[in-house]
Motif scaffolding. Sequence first.
Motif, short mmCIF file in Angstrom:
data_model
loop_
_atom_site.label_atom_id
_atom_site.label_comp_id
_atom_site.label_asym_id
_atom_site.label_seq_id
_atom_site.Cartn_x
_atom_site.Cartn_y
_atom_site.Cartn_z
N PHE A 157 25.99 -4.15 -23.02
CA PHE A 157 25.98 -5.52 -22.50
C PHE A 157 26.30 -6.60 -23.54
O PHE A 157 26.68 -7.71 -23.16
CB PHE A 157 24.62 -5.82 -21.86
CG PHE A 157 24.32 -4.94 -20.67
CD1 PHE A 157 25.07 -5.04 -19.51
CD2 PHE A 157 23.31 -4.00 -20.72
CE1 PHE A 157 24.81 -4.23 -18.42
CE2 PHE A 157 23.04 -3.18 -19.64
CZ PHE A 157 23.80 -3.29 -18.48
N LEU A 158 26.13 -6.31 -24.81
CA LEU A 158 26.42 -7.32 -25.83
C LEU A 158 27.89 -7.73 -25.88
O LEU A 158 28.19 -8.90 -26.12
CB LEU A 158 25.96 -6.84 -27.21
CG LEU A 158 24.47 -7.00 -27.51
CD1 LEU A 158 24.15 -6.44 -28.88
CD2 LEU A 158 24.05 -8.47 -27.43
N PRO A 159 28.86 -6.80 -25.66
CA PRO A 159 30.26 -7.24 -25.71
C PRO A 159 30.57 -8.39 -24.75
O PRO A 159 31.28 -9.33 -25.10
CB PRO A 159 31.04 -5.97 -25.34
CG PRO A 159 30.17 -4.86 -25.81
CD PRO A 159 28.76 -5.32 -25.55
N ASN A 160 30.03 -8.33 -23.52
CA ASN A 160 30.28 -9.41 -22.56
C ASN A 160 29.68 -10.73 -23.02
O ASN A 160 30.26 -11.81 -22.82
CB ASN A 160 29.72 -9.04 -21.19
CG ASN A 160 30.51 -7.92 -20.53
OD1 ASN A 160 31.70 -7.76 -20.79
ND2 ASN A 160 29.85 -7.14 -19.69
N LEU A 161 28.50 -10.67 -23.66
CA LEU A 161 27.88 -11.89 -24.17
C LEU A 161 28.66 -12.45 -25.35
O LEU A 161 28.87 -13.66 -25.46
CB LEU A 161 26.43 -11.60 -24.58
CG LEU A 161 25.47 -11.21 -23.45
CD1 LEU A 161 24.10 -10.87 -24.03
CD2 LEU A 161 25.35 -12.33 -22.43
N LEU A 162 29.11 -11.55 -26.24
CA LEU A 162 29.82 -12.01 -27.43
C LEU A 162 31.20 -12.55 -27.10
O LEU A 162 31.75 -13.34 -27.87
CB LEU A 162 29.93 -10.85 -28.43
CG LEU A 162 28.61 -10.37 -29.06
CD1 LEU A 162 28.85 -9.17 -29.94
CD2 LEU A 162 27.96 -11.50 -29.85
N ARG A 163 31.77 -12.12 -25.97
CA ARG A 163 33.09 -12.63 -25.60
C ARG A 163 33.06 -14.12 -25.26
O ARG A 163 34.13 -14.75 -25.15
CB ARG A 163 33.64 -11.84 -24.41
CG ARG A 163 34.13 -10.45 -24.79
CD ARG A 163 34.89 -9.78 -23.66
NE ARG A 163 35.23 -8.41 -24.02
CZ ARG A 163 34.55 -7.34 -23.64
NH1 ARG A 163 33.47 -7.49 -22.88
NH2 ARG A 163 34.93 -6.13 -24.01
N GLN A 164 31.86 -14.68 -25.09
CA GLN A 164 31.77 -16.12 -24.85
C GLN A 164 32.13 -16.91 -26.10
O GLN A 164 32.54 -18.09 -26.00
CB GLN A 164 30.34 -16.49 -24.42
CG GLN A 164 29.82 -15.71 -23.22
CD GLN A 164 30.68 -15.88 -21.98
OE1 GLN A 164 31.12 -16.99 -21.67
NE2 GLN A 164 30.93 -14.79 -21.27
N VAL A 165 31.98 -16.27 -27.27
CA VAL A 165 32.26 -16.99 -28.52
C VAL A 165 33.27 -16.26 -29.40
O VAL A 165 33.76 -16.84 -30.38
CB VAL A 165 30.95 -17.20 -29.33
CG1 VAL A 165 30.01 -18.15 -28.60
CG2 VAL A 165 30.24 -15.87 -29.59
N LEU A 166 33.60 -15.01 -29.07
CA LEU A 166 34.53 -14.23 -29.88
C LEU A 166 35.66 -13.70 -29.00
O LEU A 166 35.55 -13.69 -27.76
CB LEU A 166 33.81 -13.05 -30.55
CG LEU A 166 32.68 -13.37 -31.52
CD1 LEU A 166 31.98 -12.08 -31.95
CD2 LEU A 166 33.19 -14.13 -32.73
N GLY A 220 38.04 -10.67 -27.44
CA GLY A 220 37.64 -9.40 -26.86
C GLY A 220 37.52 -8.29 -27.88
O GLY A 220 36.55 -7.53 -27.89
N ALA A 221 38.51 -8.18 -28.77
CA ALA A 221 38.49 -7.12 -29.79
C ALA A 221 37.35 -7.33 -30.77
O ALA A 221 36.65 -6.37 -31.14
CB ALA A 221 39.82 -7.10 -30.54
N ALA A 222 37.13 -8.57 -31.18
CA ALA A 222 36.04 -8.85 -32.12
C ALA A 222 34.68 -8.58 -31.49
O ALA A 222 33.77 -8.06 -32.15
CB ALA A 222 36.13 -10.30 -32.59
N ALA A 223 34.54 -8.93 -30.20
CA ALA A 223 33.27 -8.69 -29.52
C ALA A 223 32.98 -7.20 -29.41
O ALA A 223 31.84 -6.75 -29.62
CB ALA A 223 33.30 -9.33 -28.14
N SER A 224 33.99 -6.41 -29.08
CA SER A 224 33.81 -4.97 -28.96
C SER A 224 33.44 -4.34 -30.29
O SER A 224 32.68 -3.37 -30.35
CB SER A 224 35.09 -4.32 -28.41
OG SER A 224 35.39 -4.82 -27.13
N THR A 225 33.98 -4.89 -31.38
CA THR A 225 33.67 -4.37 -32.71
C THR A 225 32.29 -4.80 -33.17
O THR A 225 31.55 -4.04 -33.80
CB THR A 225 34.72 -4.86 -33.72
OG1 THR A 225 36.02 -4.44 -33.30
CG2 THR A 225 34.43 -4.30 -35.11
#
Length: 305
Positions: free
Chosen positions: A258-267, A269-274
Amino acid sequence: MLLVVEQFLNGLQFGLLLFLLAAGLTLVFGIMDLVNLAHGSLYMMGAYFAATFAAWTGSFLLGALMALGATLVLGIVLEMSALRHLYGRDHLDHVLATFGLILFFNEAVRLIWGPAGLALPLPAWLTVPVPILPGIHYPAYRLAIIVVALLVALLLYLGVMRTRIGMLIRAGASNREMIGALGINIKLLYTLVFGLGAALAGLAGLMQAPILTVQIGMGENILILAFVIIVIGGIGSIRGAFLAAIFVGMIDTLGRAFLPNLLRQVLSGAAASTAAPALSSMLIYLLMAIVLVVRPEGLFPANRR
């Protein structure tokens, strides 16, 4: 809803696998005062034994039982031939010796099985999805892991807390010299404890083998989580290892999901997945650091009475 339930069960399953690994480690560390970095190698050997015996016999269950027995025997031989000489010595000696065993097992596997990984195929009846709630199905094999691990956890708890052998194990952890003075064969007790720990590590490895590729060094990363678990739960505590493993398994699995979807708000897509797996690991290590500061003996220290 489907994703939440599925990831919750995945976290529970991963946590219970971690418990099997951490339980053996915490028994060996708490009772024998032995820092065994090669515990992850026993996890790896369990996976290799299972893949090999299943291929020889053509039966997944028979291969798993043979692998469990082989890992038990390997642990007993390892304790009697190498680790017994480390008792009473400095922990640095333990670290150096068991690190050497990691290298030995990795090269032995490379010589016997080769550098390529192995696969452990599941029988057809373990590959079907099982309905657990209306409209929600879950893989039968992952469900079987949860059931087997819970059963092992119950038997382990009852064995340590409600039997004479368990009483001797807890007494040996509390006062080794007194147990020896009472005529108990402490060397035999240590051999049995180490063999049990090896079997638990092998069980975790063989159950993880159908999910991941069986490969050299597969036990090294997961061993770090096992040490984190025994620090959080309390050294020598089966209950602590169980609850801490569930915490860690949930944090790791739910964080990665679930963190990738939250991080995509500020990062991106590739950076959030990493970043999501790294952030999940940071949360686990932060939890360990907080426990060390607030309650250094662990959240659920062992009851040795």
